[in-house]
Write a protein that holds these residues in place. Structure first.
Motif, PDB file in Angstrom:
ATOM      1  N   GLY A 169       0.832  -1.196   0.000  1.00 17.89           N
ATOM      2  CA  GLY A 169       0.000   0.000   0.000  1.00 17.89           C
ATOM      3  C   GLY A 169       0.864   1.241   0.000  1.00 17.89           C
ATOM      4  N   VAL A 170       0.216   2.377   0.145  1.00 16.15           N
ATOM      5  CA  VAL A 170       0.886   3.656  -0.050  1.00 16.15           C
ATOM      6  C   VAL A 170       2.014   3.901   0.969  1.00 16.15           C
ATOM      7  CG1 VAL A 170      -0.827   4.952   1.285  1.00 16.15           C
ATOM      8  CG2 VAL A 170       0.421   6.080  -0.523  1.00 16.15           C
ATOM      9  N   LEU A 171       1.888   3.377   2.188  1.00 16.08           N
ATOM     10  CA  LEU A 171       2.940   3.607   3.179  1.00 16.08           C
ATOM     11  C   LEU A 171       4.234   2.889   2.822  1.00 16.08           C
ATOM     12  CD1 LEU A 171       0.516   4.588   5.254  1.00 16.08           C
ATOM     13  CD2 LEU A 171       2.348   4.184   6.853  1.00 16.08           C
ATOM     14  N   VAL A 172       4.116   1.761   2.130  1.00 15.40           N
ATOM     15  CA  VAL A 172       5.304   1.028   1.683  1.00 15.40           C
ATOM     16  C   VAL A 172       5.835   1.649   0.393  1.00 15.40           C
ATOM     17  CG1 VAL A 172       6.135  -1.205   0.856  1.00 15.40           C
ATOM     18  CG2 VAL A 172       4.604  -1.100   2.839  1.00 15.40           C
ATOM     19  N   GLY A 226       9.762   8.704   1.650  1.00 19.63           N
ATOM     20  CA  GLY A 226       9.112   9.915   1.162  1.00 19.63           C
ATOM     21  C   GLY A 226       7.942  10.250   2.053  1.00 19.63           C
ATOM     22  N   VAL A 227       7.009  11.026   1.524  1.00 20.65           N
ATOM     23  CA  VAL A 227       5.830  11.400   2.301  1.00 20.65           C
ATOM     24  C   VAL A 227       4.598  10.726   1.694  1.00 20.65           C
ATOM     25  CG1 VAL A 227       4.389  13.317   3.080  1.00 20.65           C
ATOM     26  CG2 VAL A 227       6.859  13.631   2.900  1.00 20.65           C
ATOM     27  N   ALA A 228       3.824  10.051   2.539  1.00 22.92           N
ATOM     28  CA  ALA A 228       2.555   9.474   2.099  1.00 22.92           C
ATOM     29  C   ALA A 228       1.439  10.406   2.537  1.00 22.92           C
ATOM     30  CB  ALA A 228       2.354   8.087   2.705  1.00 22.92           C
ATOM     31  N   CYS A 229       0.714  10.948   1.587  1.00 28.47           N
ATOM     32  CA  CYS A 229      -0.395  11.839   1.913  1.00 28.47           C
ATOM     33  C   CYS A 229      -1.687  11.044   1.837  1.00 28.47           C
ATOM     34  CB  CYS A 229      -0.425  13.010   0.934  1.00 28.47           C
ATOM     35  SG  CYS A 229       1.047  14.028   1.089  1.00 28.47           S
ATOM     36  N   ILE A 230      -2.369  10.953   2.965  1.00 27.00           N
ATOM     37  CA  ILE A 230      -3.557  10.100   3.034  1.00 27.00           C
ATOM     38  C   ILE A 230      -4.777  10.951   3.362  1.00 27.00           C
ATOM     39  CG2 ILE A 230      -4.582   8.072   4.100  1.00 27.00           C
ATOM     40  CD1 ILE A 230      -1.682   7.335   5.002  1.00 27.00           C
ATOM     41  N   ASN A 258      -2.441  -2.330  11.314  1.00 31.53           N
ATOM     42  CA  ASN A 258      -1.061  -2.221  10.816  1.00 31.53           C
ATOM     43  C   ASN A 258      -0.463  -0.832  10.886  1.00 31.53           C
ATOM     44  OD1 ASN A 258      -0.679  -4.873  10.193  1.00 31.53           O
ATOM     45  ND2 ASN A 258      -1.434  -4.683   8.097  1.00 31.53           N
ATOM     46  N   ILE A 259      -1.301   0.189  10.866  1.00 29.49           N
ATOM     47  CA  ILE A 259      -0.777   1.542  10.694  1.00 29.49           C
ATOM     48  C   ILE A 259       0.026   2.010  11.921  1.00 29.49           C
ATOM     49  CG2 ILE A 259      -2.805   2.851  11.497  1.00 29.49           C
ATOM     50  CD1 ILE A 259      -2.274   4.621   8.910  1.00 29.49           C
ATOM     51  N   HIS A 260      -0.310   1.489  13.111  1.00 26.04           N
ATOM     52  CA  HIS A 260       0.459   1.839  14.322  1.00 26.04           C
ATOM     53  C   HIS A 260       1.919   1.474  14.144  1.00 26.04           C
ATOM     54  CE1 HIS A 260      -2.724   2.791  17.216  1.00 26.04           C
ATOM     55  NE2 HIS A 260      -3.447   2.018  16.448  1.00 26.04           N
ATOM     56  N   GLU A 261       2.126   0.212  13.723  1.00 27.57           N
ATOM     57  CA  GLU A 261       3.478  -0.294  13.543  1.00 27.57           C
ATOM     58  C   GLU A 261       4.197   0.486  12.439  1.00 27.57           C
ATOM     59  OE1 GLU A 261       3.813  -4.107  11.690  1.00 27.57           O
ATOM     60  OE2 GLU A 261       5.553  -4.656  12.890  1.00 27.57           O
ATOM     61  N   ALA A 262       3.475   0.764  11.368  1.00 26.48           N
ATOM     62  CA  ALA A 262       4.089   1.486  10.249  1.00 26.48           C
ATOM     63  C   ALA A 262       4.538   2.874  10.687  1.00 26.48           C
ATOM     64  CB  ALA A 262       3.107   1.582   9.089  1.00 26.48           C
ATOM     65  N   MET A 263       3.719   3.560  11.471  1.00 29.86           N
ATOM     66  CA  MET A 263       4.055   4.923  11.867  1.00 29.86           C
ATOM     67  C   MET A 263       5.121   4.970  12.957  1.00 29.86           C
ATOM     68  SD  MET A 263       0.365   6.797  11.640  1.00 29.86           S
ATOM     69  CE  MET A 263       0.970   8.430  12.049  1.00 29.86           C
ATOM     70  N   ALA A 264       5.099   3.988  13.862  1.00 31.07           N
ATOM     71  CA  ALA A 264       6.048   4.003  14.972  1.00 31.07           C
ATOM     72  C   ALA A 264       7.365   3.329  14.606  1.00 31.07           C
ATOM     73  CB  ALA A 264       5.427   3.329  16.186  1.00 31.07           C
ATOM     74  N   ARG A 289       9.624   3.477   5.755  1.00 28.18           N
ATOM     75  CA  ARG A 289      10.253   4.626   6.407  1.00 28.18           C
ATOM     76  C   ARG A 289       9.642   5.902   5.835  1.00 28.18           C
ATOM     77  NH1 ARG A 289      15.628   1.857   4.485  1.00 28.18           N
ATOM     78  NH2 ARG A 289      14.096   1.511   2.854  1.00 28.18           N
ATOM     79  N   THR A 290       8.368   6.063   6.171  1.00 24.19           N
ATOM     80  CA  THR A 290       7.536   7.040   5.494  1.00 24.19           C
ATOM     81  C   THR A 290       6.990   8.071   6.473  1.00 24.19           C
ATOM     82  OG1 THR A 290       6.844   5.154   4.168  1.00 24.19           O
ATOM     83  CG2 THR A 290       5.563   7.165   3.918  1.00 24.19           C
ATOM     84  N   ALA A 291       6.961   9.329   6.050  1.00 22.24           N
ATOM     85  CA  ALA A 291       6.282  10.360   6.834  1.00 22.24           C
ATOM     86  C   ALA A 291       4.829  10.397   6.388  1.00 22.24           C
ATOM     87  CB  ALA A 291       6.943  11.710   6.600  1.00 22.24           C
ATOM     88  N   VAL A 292       3.921  10.551   7.332  1.00 22.14           N
ATOM     89  CA  VAL A 292       2.499  10.552   7.004  1.00 22.14           C
ATOM     90  C   VAL A 292       1.932  11.959   7.154  1.00 22.14           C
ATOM     91  CG1 VAL A 292       0.220   9.667   7.664  1.00 22.14           C
ATOM     92  CG2 VAL A 292       2.209   8.139   7.683  1.00 22.14           C
TER      93      VAL A 292
END
Ligand SMILES: [Zn+2]
Length: 663
Positions: free
Chosen positions: A370-373, A378-382, A395-401, A419-422
């Motif tokens: 998905g977009v976070l991967v 880079g930056v994922a704009c959601i 999953n998003i907790h783990e992805a962000m932390a 390794r994405t900024a949201v």
């Protein structure tokens, strides 16, 4: 075949040249995989490299393999091609003129399949007489080709055959697909392309999220209409070579001239506010959101302490009324980020926001990113992040932390980098934002614990229409007065250039940030309890990141007190915007009031909580010890749950365990 042999004869001469000879030496020393640099062949005879590129399937590759076989004497060598002379084609530009030709494409791996054995030489058994055929070389990329004509055993024309597995030869093959990178798309929906690899050196070598440049041959898969092959086809690529591209800011080319422009720009007075406005120059207002986005685009420095990694990426969140221009802002940010992505929380694909394990149209397991991967580094704009799917909420907790996404399903374990900024946006659950309620209550569908993963949160309220229209009109009228508009491409390079700097923080600046952080904590604890509140360093880490990003924006190697002061300003705006209004809590309500009970219970949980939360009975017991009646304590606890200020973390059957949703 005459033309192939003629080509092969000419190609054979290449192996007498210095460039060509080294390949023969490699084979003679035992190597069974040879990657040919077509630029060397082009130097020798451009017609020959041209034949491999333009007539790849028809003649070129066959002729080369024949020539190599004759020159080396080895018949089991795998050959792949690459080279600068292979033309580059954007995925969305692939058309019928590329069929059978060798091209180069680039993109992000968005889907991987598992390895599958593919038949190369097949022995068939006739169902009529049971005779085995000779091994038949399979040339069609998909369909199994049985012998033509009559069976040699029984003479029956086109009898039914079975495959004799133990006498047939198989090789591994792996399918994956890529999606165009944002910079090749310019506003359109990114196109995807199927790729099939069956060279040994390509198996299990690519992963979801990889940025790749691929050399291969465009081929076709026939589409079926009414269960028979139709005239329509889907293109795919047979892969020869995969080059993984770096995602680091250093990989973005910046010319000497551009570097000079960037440095000149950084020295202009008020460059920080100029950049803030230029995040989305056509949008009126939204200064806080633009500043937060700017800080996220530049990001802080990643830190490795012992075995823990502290993320440098800055996550920001905008909650606002439907008519505010959140989506436009997010699109502008995604465009500016060197590895940006834009997506809706609903997810345009089955992959969702993080990653998922799905079955494809043939029922095979596939991993989809998905977009976070895909926006890794880079930056994922959601947009509409509140609408995200159930799997993503987990999953998003783990992805962000932790900045990774793990897949654990159906016995398959896989970890993908994120390794994405949201930069996310959401609409309030009930339409318009209600200032009288907490941010959690305004976004009741959103997982409360996820709020604390964001470094900055801002609320956008739709201004009364007349006033807004007047301001917009003023904005347009004064446009020439607004200081310079920065070219988007230059801005993008500016970001890439700044990200090469890893600023440290001066002692004074660090002390200032720490002091500020402690004062917030102190005021919290004064209001809520006499005891000191345990300090959570999550928000302190956020301040550090923001300070580093601020210094990066100004191309400074060290963040100083001025950076820290600016960052404290925006951090305070965020705290007051989410109604974490420190001022109103001062003085404190009387001990018998409902408000006192609520604050006390919250502070008890805050003091006692571990990652597993605090048990219900322990909370009530402590509240009674502090002079709150049992019914009042129970009521207050319920109220905290209802307003999403605390949330359930676990339950052991007899008791529920709670944690605070913020700080
Ligand atoms: Zn037969």
């Amino acid at each position: 075949m005459g033309y192939v042999s003629e080509l092969a004869d000419r190609m054979k001469l290449f192996f007498d040249t210095e460039d060509g000879k080294k390949y023969i030496d490699e084979i003679l020393s035992g190597k069974r995989t040879i990657l040919i640099n077509l630029d060397e062949l082009e130097k020798w005879d451009a017609n020959l490299s041209g034949a491999i590129i333009n007539e790849a399937i028809k003649y070129g590759i066959k002729a080369f393999e024949e020539a190599l076989k004759e020159a080396s004497g080895a018949s089991d060598v795998e050959v792949g091609f690459y080279g600068d002379c292979v033309p580059f084609v954007k995925v969305h530009e692939i058309s019928s003129k590329h069929i059978g030709k060798m091209i180069k494409i680039r993109g992000l791996v968005n889907r991987t399949h598992f390895i599958k054995p593919m038949a190369v030489r097949v022995v068939f058994k006739c169902r009529e007489c049971g005779i085995d055929t000779m091994p038949i070389l399979q040339e069609s990329p998909f369909a199994l080709t049985p012998p033509f004509g009559k069976c040699e055993g029984c003479g029956i024309s086109k009898p039914k055959y079975d495959v004799v597995e133990e006498l047939s030869d198989y090789i591994d093959s792996q399918e994956f697909s890529i999606q165009e990178a944002y910079e090749d798309v310019s506003g359109r929906i990114p196109q995807r392309l199927r790729l099939i690899a069956h060279k040994k050196y390509l198996i299990n070598k690519v992963y979801c999220g990889d940025l790749v440049e691929i050399t291969g041959v465009v081929r076709l898969i026939p589409e079926y209409r009414r269960r028979s092959k139709s005239r329509f086809n889907t293109p795919y690529m047979e892969v020869h070579h995969v080059k993984k591209k770096s995602k680091d800011p250093e990989s973005i080319e910046i010319s000497k001239e551009e570097e000079e422009k960037i440095i000149e720009l950084s020295r202009k007075p008020n460059i920080y506010s100029t950049l803030v406005r230029n995040v989305a120059p056509s949008l009126y207002g939204m200064e806080n959101c633009k500043e937060a986005s700017l800080l996220s685009l530049f990001g802080g420095v990643i830190k490795h302490r012992n075995d823990i990694t502290v993320r440098g990426n800055i996550h920001v969140f905008f909650i606002g009324d439907p008519s505010t221009a959140k989506s436009q802002l997010l699109r502008a940010v995604a465009e500016l980020s060197p590895r940006g992505m834009f997506s809706s929380g609903r997810g345009a694909t089955a992959a969702g926001l993080t990653a998922s394990l799905n079955r494809d149209e043939n029922g095979e397991w596939i991993i989809e990113a998905g977009v976070l991967v895909l926006a890794d580094k880079g930056v994922a704009c959601i947009d509409e992040i509140d609408k995200m799917r159930k799997e993503d909420r987990v999953n998003i907790h783990e992805a962000m932390a932790s900045q990774i996404v793990s897949i654990n399903k159906a016995g398959i374990h896989s970890t993908l980098m994120a390794r994405t900024a949201v930069v996310a946006a959401a609409n309030p659950t009930l339409g318009n934002y209600d200032r009288s309620k907490s941010v959690f209550a305004n976004l009741s569908d959103f997982p409360p614990a996820l709020f604390s993963r964001f470094d900055l949160i801002f609320i956008l309220i739709d201004k009364p229409k007349d006033e807004f229209d007047r301001k917009v009109a003023e904005h347009i009228a004064n446009n020439d007065e607004v200081d310079e508009t920065i070219d988007r491409e230059l801005f993008k390079k500016y970001i890439a250039y700044a990200k090469r700097i890893n600023p440290t923080i001066s002692k004074e600046a660090k002390e200032l940030l720490m002091e500020h952080f402690l004062s917030i904590r102190k005021r919290m604890s004064e209001t809520w309890t006499e005891e000191t509140t345990p300090i959570t360093f999550r928000q302190f880490e956020a301040l550090i990141r923001l300070c580093e990003a601020h210094a990066r924006i100004l191309l400074k190697d060290e963040a100083d007190v001025e950076d820290a002061e600016d960052v404290i300003k925006i951090f305070n705006k965020f705290l007051s915007d989410i109604s974490f209004d420190i001022g109103t809590l001062e003085g404190g309500p009387s001990k018998s009031s409902k408000e006192y009970a609520i604050k006390m219970i919250r502070s008890i949980i805050l003091n006692k909580q571990t990652s597993d939360g605090v048990g219900y009975s322990a909370i009530i017991e402590e509240a009674i010890a502090k002079g709150i009646s049992k019914p009042r304590a129970e009521k207050a606890l319920k109220e905290l749950i209802n307003t999403s200020s605390i949330h359930l973390v676990s339950s052991d059957g007899t008791e529920n365990y709670y944690r605070t949703s913020w700080f």
